[in-house]
Design an enzyme around this catalytic site. Sequence first.
Site, PDB file in Angstrom:
ATOM      1  N   GLU A 237       0.829  -1.208   0.000  1.00  0.00           N
ATOM      2  CA  GLU A 237       0.000   0.000   0.000  1.00  0.00           C
ATOM      3  C   GLU A 237       0.866   1.263   0.000  1.00  0.00           C
ATOM      4  O   GLU A 237       0.740   2.136   0.848  1.00  0.00           O
ATOM      5  CB  GLU A 237      -1.010  -0.001   1.158  1.00  0.00           C
ATOM      6  CG  GLU A 237      -2.333   0.585   0.719  1.00  0.00           C
ATOM      7  CD  GLU A 237      -3.465   0.452   1.729  1.00  0.00           C
ATOM      8  OE1 GLU A 237      -4.456   1.161   1.520  1.00  0.00           O
ATOM      9  OE2 GLU A 237      -3.378  -0.331   2.693  1.00  0.00           O
TER      10      GLU A 237
ATOM     11  N   TYR B  43       0.177  -7.581  -1.915  1.00  0.00           N
ATOM     12  CA  TYR B  43      -0.926  -6.862  -1.282  1.00  0.00           C
ATOM     13  C   TYR B  43      -2.214  -7.430  -1.869  1.00  0.00           C
ATOM     14  O   TYR B  43      -2.640  -7.061  -2.962  1.00  0.00           O
ATOM     15  CB  TYR B  43      -0.788  -5.357  -1.526  1.00  0.00           C
ATOM     16  CG  TYR B  43      -1.911  -4.527  -0.953  1.00  0.00           C
ATOM     17  CD1 TYR B  43      -2.467  -4.840   0.287  1.00  0.00           C
ATOM     18  CD2 TYR B  43      -2.421  -3.446  -1.650  1.00  0.00           C
ATOM     19  CE1 TYR B  43      -3.503  -4.081   0.804  1.00  0.00           C
ATOM     20  CE2 TYR B  43      -3.451  -2.672  -1.132  1.00  0.00           C
ATOM     21  CZ  TYR B  43      -3.993  -3.000   0.098  1.00  0.00           C
ATOM     22  OH  TYR B  43      -5.021  -2.254   0.614  1.00  0.00           O
TER      23      TYR B  43
ATOM     24  N   ASP C 158       0.437  -8.071   3.186  1.00  0.00           N
ATOM     25  CA  ASP C 158      -0.908  -7.931   3.709  1.00  0.00           C
ATOM     26  C   ASP C 158      -1.792  -8.833   2.861  1.00  0.00           C
ATOM     27  O   ASP C 158      -2.167  -8.480   1.746  1.00  0.00           O
ATOM     28  CB  ASP C 158      -1.347  -6.464   3.616  1.00  0.00           C
ATOM     29  CG  ASP C 158      -2.798  -6.258   4.003  1.00  0.00           C
ATOM     30  OD1 ASP C 158      -3.466  -7.246   4.368  1.00  0.00           O
ATOM     31  OD2 ASP C 158      -3.269  -5.109   3.922  1.00  0.00           O
TER      32      ASP C 158
ATOM     33  N   ASN D 296      -4.768  -9.841   3.696  1.00  0.00           N
ATOM     34  CA  ASN D 296      -6.164  -9.446   3.870  1.00  0.00           C
ATOM     35  C   ASN D 296      -7.072 -10.601   4.286  1.00  0.00           C
ATOM     36  O   ASN D 296      -8.202 -10.719   3.815  1.00  0.00           O
ATOM     37  CB  ASN D 296      -6.689  -8.761   2.599  1.00  0.00           C
ATOM     38  CG  ASN D 296      -6.713  -7.252   2.747  1.00  0.00           C
ATOM     39  OD1 ASN D 296      -7.096  -6.723   3.784  1.00  0.00           O
ATOM     40  ND2 ASN D 296      -6.296  -6.546   1.703  1.00  0.00           N
TER      41      ASN D 296
ATOM     42  N   ASP E  88      -1.886   1.927  10.177  1.00  0.00           N
ATOM     43  CA  ASP E  88      -2.882   1.104  10.868  1.00  0.00           C
ATOM     44  C   ASP E  88      -2.434  -0.354  10.940  1.00  0.00           C
ATOM     45  O   ASP E  88      -3.055  -1.162  11.635  1.00  0.00           O
ATOM     46  CB  ASP E  88      -4.265   1.233  10.233  1.00  0.00           C
ATOM     47  CG  ASP E  88      -4.282   1.006   8.729  1.00  0.00           C
ATOM     48  OD1 ASP E  88      -3.200   0.958   8.105  1.00  0.00           O
ATOM     49  OD2 ASP E  88      -5.388   0.910   8.162  1.00  0.00           O
ATOM     50  N   HIS E  89      -1.370  -0.687  10.225  1.00  0.00           N
ATOM     51  CA  HIS E  89      -0.702  -1.985  10.361  1.00  0.00           C
ATOM     52  C   HIS E  89       0.620  -1.775  11.103  1.00  0.00           C
ATOM     53  O   HIS E  89       1.168  -0.668  11.121  1.00  0.00           O
ATOM     54  CB  HIS E  89      -0.347  -2.578   8.992  1.00  0.00           C
ATOM     55  CG  HIS E  89      -1.509  -2.914   8.130  1.00  0.00           C
ATOM     56  ND1 HIS E  89      -1.872  -4.210   7.832  1.00  0.00           N
ATOM     57  CD2 HIS E  89      -2.395  -2.123   7.454  1.00  0.00           C
ATOM     58  CE1 HIS E  89      -2.910  -4.206   7.015  1.00  0.00           C
ATOM     59  NE2 HIS E  89      -3.247  -2.951   6.780  1.00  0.00           N
TER      60      HIS E  89
END
Length: 257
Positions: A38, A108, A147, A149, A244-245
């Site tokens: 990201e 990602y 990530d 998800n 936020d990660h």
Amino acid sequence: MTHMKFISWNVNGLRAIVKKDFLTTFNTLDADFFCIQETKMQPNQLTLDLPGYQQFFNSADRKGYSGTAIFTKHTPQNVTYDIGTDEFDHEGRVITLEYPDFYLVTCYTPNSGTGLKRLDFRMGWEQVFQDYLDSLNASKPVILCGDLNVAHEEIDIRNPKTNHHNAGFTNEEREQFSQLLSRGYTDTFRYFNPDATDRYSWWSYRFNARDRNAGWRIDYFVTSNRLQDHLVEADIKDQIFGSDHCPILLTTKDLHV
């Protein structure tokens, strides 16, 4: 015995986090490989001074969206971008570096989105991406990070019961991760910490989630099973802020670069 350190971090905007303490964190961690998800940028939108590191970027066609990067101390034999399927190759989601003993893949994974509006896209991605990993793994072992998800099991999320129909914790997504592992891969954090609870890598910006540790473990180092003898440590660096990660860590031994 040669140890190497790998870091993976969804920074939720590389230009934004660079204005915080990113470079201090980067230098303190001193990783051999620093993988980012990201980035939310095009390569010409930021110049990073990282002495001793080569920089590889894969950006989405759409500006300010998605994107990945790898910063490495070790010159790869080969670098490839994306996964070779046009439907999935416009969002800058994958970079693969080849080394003598392994492939390093940062990913990602697409988010299924509000109301699961992209769940079908995500399921299509899973099939193509897992086949892509297997094509690499047939040649040499794979170290996958990023990530992804998905919180795999109930132990990987603070509030499993209320999230069963939310993106990242649907039965479909969790089953895909189980399927990936069944193809011959290891979730390295669970390999070292099979029963650890309350260890998360992402917290919503809402409801003071990080202060309450109401999180999800959705960032992973996943490796080919035959690399297990080379694994030294896997950890979640949940005391590091800026996104936020938080970053995650893998340490290996005796792999040639």
